[in-house]
Structure formats: structure tokens, C-alpha cells
Design an enzyme around this catalytic site. Structure first.
Site, PDB file in Angstrom:
ATOM      1  N   SER A 181       6.865 134.806 -52.339  1.00 25.30           N
ATOM      2  CA  SER A 181       5.410 136.167 -52.892  1.00 25.30           C
ATOM      3  C   SER A 181       4.910 135.706 -53.843  1.00 25.30           C
ATOM      4  CB  SER A 181       6.756 137.571 -52.634  1.00 25.30           C
ATOM      5  OG  SER A 181       6.034 138.432 -53.542  1.00 25.30           O
ATOM      6  N   THR A 182       5.417 136.430 -55.237  1.00 26.85           N
ATOM      7  CA  THR A 182       4.606 136.121 -56.245  1.00 26.85           C
ATOM      8  C   THR A 182       4.716 135.327 -56.399  1.00 26.85           C
ATOM      9  OG1 THR A 182       5.218 138.234 -57.522  1.00 26.85           O
ATOM     10  CG2 THR A 182       4.310 136.907 -58.597  1.00 26.85           C
ATOM     11  N   HIS A 208       4.155 137.635 -49.212  1.00 28.60           N
ATOM     12  CA  HIS A 208       3.605 138.668 -49.609  1.00 28.60           C
ATOM     13  C   HIS A 208       1.869 138.882 -50.224  1.00 28.60           C
ATOM     14  CE1 HIS A 208       7.386 140.490 -50.216  1.00 28.60           C
ATOM     15  NE2 HIS A 208       7.415 140.158 -48.811  1.00 28.60           N
ATOM     16  N   MET A 301       8.865 138.360 -56.831  1.00 25.19           N
ATOM     17  CA  MET A 301       9.527 140.072 -57.005  1.00 25.19           C
ATOM     18  C   MET A 301      10.291 140.706 -55.787  1.00 25.19           C
ATOM     19  SD  MET A 301       6.481 141.514 -58.813  1.00 25.19           S
ATOM     20  CE  MET A 301       7.218 142.518 -59.347  1.00 25.19           C
ATOM     21  N   ASP A 304      12.923 141.084 -51.138  1.00 28.63           N
ATOM     22  CA  ASP A 304      12.612 140.575 -49.775  1.00 28.63           C
ATOM     23  C   ASP A 304      13.197 139.840 -49.407  1.00 28.63           C
ATOM     24  OD1 ASP A 304      11.388 141.417 -47.242  1.00 28.63           O
ATOM     25  OD2 ASP A 304       9.873 140.259 -47.170  1.00 28.63           O
TER      26      ASP A 304
END
Length: 364
Positions: A181-182, A208, A301, A304
Site C-alpha cells: 500500500s503506502t 491499494h 498502512m 490488510d
């Protein structure tokens, strides 16, 4: 004394995270000002309508973060970012991007140039979507804040010892699944640049991102890689030496099709507020191909991927986590590491080396 004149005390770890806004939209400047001014952990330093007016203020105030719009008059987001990274390399930049094809292209270019992350601007200014944008931006600032102390657990100080399961996994692995993600675009670029062209297995990725962005991410990564990287399409059979990215705004599962492992792309509900969801991808592999799968949880973050990793571990998959030091945010890998789910904790370069070893010696 105005907020713009307040001195910034960089040596106090108890201070708030300071933020400066660059956006030509008065609506967004006011929304962000009100949001940050009411948050006990964030200090709003000021705002400017474009880069020309922002750069002198950034030099004066030295904010921790600049929230930077992509499309602005006189000096746009890309031009402003280039100046910021050249003159103030320690300042973190989060881009505000429109949900358009052009916005997606420019945002991915900004990430390549050093922006740490982005938040999409909703189309049409719907109140609910605006609230979600503001909440997401606030949470990213806090997660990426440079003033938080880092506490390393004993489990992170060295790689978890390799055990007998790894020998079996290295023999059998033909699918590497990545949840990220991030900080993902930067980490994925670093990873794919180190992978060889002769991989004899497949890579599947849940990153994401909203719609449009994942297609341009795949194109951007392919230009820097030795293998083909593409958005997954519903029904396609996984090919050797190809990496598949879950389309933004869709869910991706890997199922046992008539011709082997195949992609199922569908409009399922969000999980962990994510679409695509790492959990959904990982659970499909735990159900259909656990002993052929190595799953890797990387920077991001939230949590998940944790539940999917539990299922994979139970069914015999080999699990890897990115280490804290190389993560932009050590959120998604944190719980799997703390609970001892993973078999190894590695930096990005060693993850690339592991994938190369796994997928060069085996075939689907």
C-alpha cells in the site's frame, strides 16, 4: 502572530507535525486548514495558491509535509515538487490528485520524482467522499510523520531463521503474491528493477490504489523492469514471467481454471476499507494454491493482508515480510511479524533476490 510566523522547533519530539498546503482551490485550502487546525497532532502552517507563492514560505517555515495539488496555474505540482525535492529534500510531499487519466499519469510521475504518497480528490465534491479524503490524508500524515519514535521489537532485529519448510517451499513455489500500500510504487519499482527476465513463475500484486492508477502503475513499472507487468484481466491464465496488478476499484482472486491458475476480477465489497484487498487475494491463494505460493506483505498502512496470511500459513504457504527499515510505513507487515506468522523478514533488495531464486528454478 499569524500561523505563518510561528517558529518551528525541529528538535522537540513532542511537537506537532507541521503541514503546509499548496492548492489553487479555495475550497480545498479552507477544508484542509479547518481539518488540520482542529487536530491535536497536526500544526497548520499556512497555504499558497501555487508553487510560485509556496516556495518562499516553504523555505521560511520548513514544514514536515507539503500537501501539493497536481494542477495549478503559473507553477504546477510537478514543477513545484522538483523545486522542493531539490532545495528541501527532507520535506515530505503528498500529492492531491484528480481521479482522471491525466491526474493518474502525473501522480505516478510525481511518486517517481520523490513524492512520498498521494490522496485522490473526489470528483464532484460529494460531502461523503470529501470527508473520506480528509480522513485519509490526515491518517497518512500521522503514519508518515518523521517525529514519531520508532520502537523495534526483538522479532524485527534479524531475519527469522529459515526452517525445513523453506526447502519444500523453494522447490514447489510457482506464484509470488505481494500485498502492498503506502510507499508501494517506489518499493515495487526498486523490486522489479532487480528481477531477471527469465522468471518461470508468476507474480500477483494487490496494491491499494483507485481506478485508473493501477493501469498506469503497471505501465510505469514495466518500463523499468525486465518482465511484463500488467493489470490483471478477468479470466486470463497466469503466464510465466509476468506480473499481474489487481485493478483499482476491483477485487482479484486467483482460482483454479481449466488451464491452470487464473485471475478472477470482480466488483466485490471492500475489505479493511480496501478495494483491491490483500486479504481477498491471499485467501484465494490459501484456498487454491497454498503449497505453490510464497506471499509477501510489504509497506503500507493498516492491517490488510494479516487475515489472508493467517490462512496461507495454516495451509502451508511460505511467508515473507518487508522489514521496518525499508518500509515507508511499517503497518501492514507489523502484526504478521509480531505474531510470528512470517518465515523471513527482509528488505526490498533481499525480497527481490528471494523471488528471483524461487521463480527461476520452478515452473507453473
Amino acid at each position: 502572530m499569524s500561523a505563518l510566523e510561528l517558529p518551528v522547533e525541529k528538535n522537540k519530539t513532542s511537537r506537532k507535525t507541521s503541514v503546509f498546503i499548496v492548492d489553487d482551490s479555495l475550497v480545498y485550502r479552507n477544508l484542509l486548514r479547518n481539518t488540520f487546525s482542529q487536530d491535536g497532532e497536526i500544526e497548520f502552517l499556512g497555504a499558497a495558491i501555487d508553487g510560485k507563492f509556496a516556495l518562499p514560505k516553504i523555505a521560511q517555515l520548513k514544514p514536515d509535509f507539503v500537501i501539493l495539488d497536481v494542477e495549478m496555474p503559473q507553477m504546477n505540482g510537478i514543477q513545484t515538487l522538483e523545486e522542493i525535492k531539490s532545495k528541501f529534500p527532507d520535506t515530505k510531499v503528498i500529492m492531491l490528485s484528480s481521479l482522471t487519466q491525466e491526474g493518474a499519469k502525473i501522480t505516478l510521475k510525481a511518486l517517481d520524482m520523490g513524492a512520498i504518497d498521494f490522496v485522490p480528490k473526489p470528483n464532484g465534491g460529494q460531502e461523503g467522499a470529501l470527508s473520506e479524503t480528509l480522513e485519509l490524508l490526515t491518517s497518512k500524515i500521522k503514519a508518515l510523520s518523521p517525529i514519531k519514535p520508532i520502537i523495534q521489537s526483538p522479532a524485527e532485529k534479524k531475519n527469522i531463521p529459515v526452517n525445513i519448510v523453506q526447502t519444500r517451499r523453494e522447490k514447489d513455489c510457482s506464484i509470488c503474491a505481494i500485498g502492498i500500500s503506502t510507499g508501494g510504487p517506489i518499493a515495487l519499482r526498486q523490486l522489479f528493477q532487480k528481477l531477471p527476465s527469465d522468471l518461470s513463475g508468476s507474480i500477483v500484486i494487490a496494491q491499494h490504489m483507485p481506478p485508473l492508477f493501477t493501469n498506469y502503475l503497471a505501465e510505469s513499472l514495466s518500463q523499468a523492469a525486465n518482465i511484463l507487468i500488467k493489470e490483471a484481466e478477468d479470466g486470463e491464465v497466469l503466464r510465466k514471467g509476468v506480473a499481474y496488478i489487481a485493478p483499482g476499484g476491483k477485487q482479484l482472486e486467483i482460482i483454479n481454471g481449466n488451464s491452470g491458475p487464473s485471475a478472477r476480477v470482480f466488483n466485490g465489497p471492500e475489505e479493511e476499507l480496501c478495494k483491491p484487498s490483500v486479504n481477498i487475494l491471499f485467501r484465494s491463494l490459501a484456498e487454491n494454491f497454498p503449497k505453490e505460493t510464497t506471499a509477501i506483505i510489504m509497506t503500507g498502512m493498516g492491517e490488510d493482508g494479516y487475515l489472508g496470511m493467517k490462512e496461507l500459513k495454516k495451509n502451508g504457504a511460505y511467508l515473507i515480510a518487508q522489514n521496518r527499515e525499508s518500509c515507508t510505513v511499517f503497518g501492514m507487515p507489523n502484526r504478521p511479524v509480531q505474531e510470528g506468522l512470517v518465515d523471513e523478514v527482509l528488505d526490498v533488495d533481499h525480497i527481490a533476490e528471494k523471488i528471483s531464486n524461487l521463480l527461476q528454478r520452478n515452473s507453473l
